[in-house]
Design a protein around this motif. Structure first.
Motif, mmCIF file in Angstrom:
data_model
loop_
_atom_site.group_PDB
_atom_site.id
_atom_site.type_symbol
_atom_site.label_atom_id
_atom_site.label_comp_id
_atom_site.label_asym_id
_atom_site.label_seq_id
_atom_site.Cartn_x
_atom_site.Cartn_y
_atom_site.Cartn_z
ATOM 1 N N LEU A 118 -1.258 4.811 -0.084
ATOM 2 C CA LEU A 118 -1.451 5.955 -0.975
ATOM 3 C C LEU A 118 -0.161 6.751 -1.163
ATOM 4 O O LEU A 118 0.142 7.218 -2.264
ATOM 5 C CB LEU A 118 -2.561 6.861 -0.426
ATOM 6 N N MET A 125 2.147 5.110 -3.648
ATOM 7 C CA MET A 125 1.730 5.400 -5.019
ATOM 8 C C MET A 125 2.157 6.800 -5.443
ATOM 9 O O MET A 125 2.651 7.007 -6.558
ATOM 10 C CB MET A 125 0.216 5.235 -5.139
ATOM 11 N N ASN A 158 1.891 -1.703 -7.106
ATOM 12 C CA ASN A 158 0.837 -2.723 -7.227
ATOM 13 C C ASN A 158 0.475 -3.321 -5.874
ATOM 14 O O ASN A 158 -0.703 -3.601 -5.603
ATOM 15 C CB ASN A 158 1.287 -3.835 -8.180
ATOM 16 N N LYS A 208 -1.737 -0.844 -4.217
ATOM 17 C CA LYS A 208 -3.097 -0.879 -4.762
ATOM 18 C C LYS A 208 -3.882 -2.058 -4.204
ATOM 19 O O LYS A 208 -5.083 -1.947 -3.920
ATOM 20 C CB LYS A 208 -3.039 -0.960 -6.288
ATOM 21 N N ILE A 213 -5.119 -1.214 -0.774
ATOM 22 C CA ILE A 213 -6.282 -0.323 -0.824
ATOM 23 C C ILE A 213 -7.547 -1.106 -1.157
ATOM 24 O O ILE A 213 -8.616 -0.877 -0.576
ATOM 25 C CB ILE A 213 -6.041 0.799 -1.840
ATOM 26 N N LYS A 214 -7.441 -2.055 -2.080
ATOM 27 C CA LYS A 214 -8.609 -2.852 -2.463
ATOM 28 C C LYS A 214 -9.055 -3.769 -1.328
ATOM 29 O O LYS A 214 -10.247 -4.022 -1.155
ATOM 30 C CB LYS A 214 -8.295 -3.651 -3.725
ATOM 31 N N GLN A 268 -6.863 -10.667 -4.123
ATOM 32 C CA GLN A 268 -5.834 -9.640 -3.984
ATOM 33 C C GLN A 268 -4.544 -10.226 -3.406
ATOM 34 O O GLN A 268 -3.437 -9.856 -3.824
ATOM 35 C CB GLN A 268 -6.331 -8.489 -3.105
#
Length: 219
Positions: free
Chosen positions: A45, A48, A101, A104, A107-108, A184
């Motif tokens: 996070l 980002m 990316n 992200k 996180i997924k 992912q």
């Protein structure tokens, strides 16, 4: 002579900002992969959130470069340097975006246990970091040999990309219940491969600056 010295100082300052931006992109990719490896969503996070630093510096560089063109009206080689800065800042911004990316994807994936060894992905990341630093150094020092080394390192990333893609898709066919995480990781594989492509573009811009002709190290 004094006018020329002042102009050279401004060009050096512009190159310094490119180096700073390059290091920010290194930090983004490094921290994002650390988050992936250790399944640390909080770090992901932060990667980002801190992407705005790169965006702001790109804007500053672009404004500086445009001001320099308007004020000094450079020609020939000096103009190639400034155009190179504009192109390279755009490439670095894209590299930092791939760091986002990666964050992200982390996180997924979340905090579930890792299904496969990501050692090859980490090796790809390490090569990309080496490539970024070499490409920026090649530009600031106008070193064609370093630019060519970057293109050679890209071949290694491509080899890892192909091997990792095969490994992940094979595992996916055997474990369809784990599709979310594996997809992912396939994205991560692709992000790193594309990162290497953008770094190679920096090397090509350096070659253009030095030689005054377009190179395609990807061919």
């Amino acid at each position: 002579m004094v006018i020329r010295e002042n102009f050279e100082k401004k060009l050096a300052e512009l190159k310094g900002k490119i180096t700073e931006m390059g290091e920010l992109s290194v930090t983004s990719v490094e921290r994002a992969f650390h988050a992936l490896k250790h399944q640390d969503v909080e770090i992901a996070l932060r990667v980002m959130e801190e992407d705005t630093e790169v965006d702001n510096l790109e804007l500053e560089i672009n404004q500086f470069a445009i001001w320099l063109m308007a004020k000094e009206q450079p020609v020939a080689r000096d103009l190639r340097v400034i155009i190179g800065v504009l192109r390279i800042s755009s490439e670095i911004e894209r590299i930092a975006d791939f760091g986002v990316n990666l964050a992200k994807a982390t996180i997924k994936i979340g905090k579930g246990s890792s299904l496969v060894d990501i050692g090859q992905l980490e090796q790809m990341k390490d090569i990309c970091i080496e490539m970024i630093r070499k490409s920026i150094q090649s530009f600031t020092e106008e070193n064609l040999s370093l630019a060519k080394e970057v293109s050679e390192l890209e071949d290694k990333v491509d080899d890892y990309y192909a091997a990792t893609y095969k490994k992940l898709t094979t595992y996916l066919s055997e474990h369809p219940e784990e599709t979310d995480q594996l997809v992912q990781l396939l994205f991560v594989n692709r992000y790193l491969e594309r990162t290497a492509d953008h770094i190679t573009n920096i090397a090509e811009n350096t070659a253009y600056l030095i030689k005054g002709k377009i190179y395609d190290f990807n061919s």
